[in-house]
Design an enzyme around this catalytic site. Sequence first.
Site, PDB file in Angstrom:
ATOM      1  N   ARG A 162       0.779  -1.245   0.000  1.00  0.00           N
ATOM      2  CA  ARG A 162       0.000   0.000   0.000  1.00  0.00           C
ATOM      3  C   ARG A 162       0.808   1.290   0.000  1.00  0.00           C
ATOM      4  O   ARG A 162       0.231   2.365   0.025  1.00  0.00           O
ATOM      5  CB  ARG A 162      -0.991   0.061   1.174  1.00  0.00           C
ATOM      6  N   ASP A 163       2.129   1.216  -0.046  1.00  0.00           N
ATOM      7  CA  ASP A 163       2.917   2.455  -0.099  1.00  0.00           C
ATOM      8  C   ASP A 163       4.140   2.282  -0.997  1.00  0.00           C
ATOM      9  O   ASP A 163       5.237   2.743  -0.675  1.00  0.00           O
ATOM     10  CB  ASP A 163       3.336   2.889   1.307  1.00  0.00           C
ATOM     11  N   LEU A 164       3.938   1.630  -2.121  1.00  0.00           N
ATOM     12  CA  LEU A 164       5.044   1.457  -3.055  1.00  0.00           C
ATOM     13  C   LEU A 164       5.338   2.769  -3.762  1.00  0.00           C
ATOM     14  O   LEU A 164       4.431   3.479  -4.178  1.00  0.00           O
ATOM     15  CB  LEU A 164       4.703   0.379  -4.092  1.00  0.00           C
ATOM     16  N   ASN A 208      10.887   3.462  -1.888  1.00  0.00           N
ATOM     17  CA  ASN A 208      10.745   2.208  -1.138  1.00  0.00           C
ATOM     18  C   ASN A 208      11.285   1.006  -1.901  1.00  0.00           C
ATOM     19  O   ASN A 208      11.104  -0.131  -1.480  1.00  0.00           O
ATOM     20  CB  ASN A 208       9.286   1.975  -0.733  1.00  0.00           C
TER      21      ASN A 208
END
Length: 177
Positions: free
Chosen positions: A60-62, A66
């Site tokens: 959910r936070d690519l 990251n």
Amino acid sequence: IDVGTLETGAPYIVMEYLDGRDLSALIREVGPLSPDVAAEYLLQACEALAEAHVLGIIHRDLKPSNLFLSKRMDGTPLVKVLDFGISKVTGTAGSGPDLGLTKTTAMMGSPLYMSPEQMSSARDVDVRTDIWALGTILYEILSGVPPFNADTVPQLCAMVLQQEHEALRTRRPDLPP
């Protein structure tokens, strides 16, 4: 690798030491990547995420920052997916009850890489939201800019929900079809 508590009561986490830089730093330094290099990096990220998805974990936070670029012992590139801090843990393959951190309607994630459904409800996403983010990352590492960009988050959401992105070959005519 390990967690524990020191004799003083202070908690600790032992993590792998990574030597290298993240993908966003690379793009800032060298600009858009060649299709071969971009494909190699994204395929490695896909393999890592496939493992997470099999375990029922949605990142959910690519975003490029990251995806960390390191090297294997033989010198070949190695991509590590970092920061599962807002990941959603579900049953196998993205089905089952949400065991993640999202218990409110707060926006969680990095808007430039969020799927339309994540913009609507971070809690209700499945593995496809990570696939969307990988697509936006690929677009950016090939063109140097994300597919959607705006001055405000509401404007960005409207663009993602209502508009088509500019064709990648418009930005990089040298790319193969």
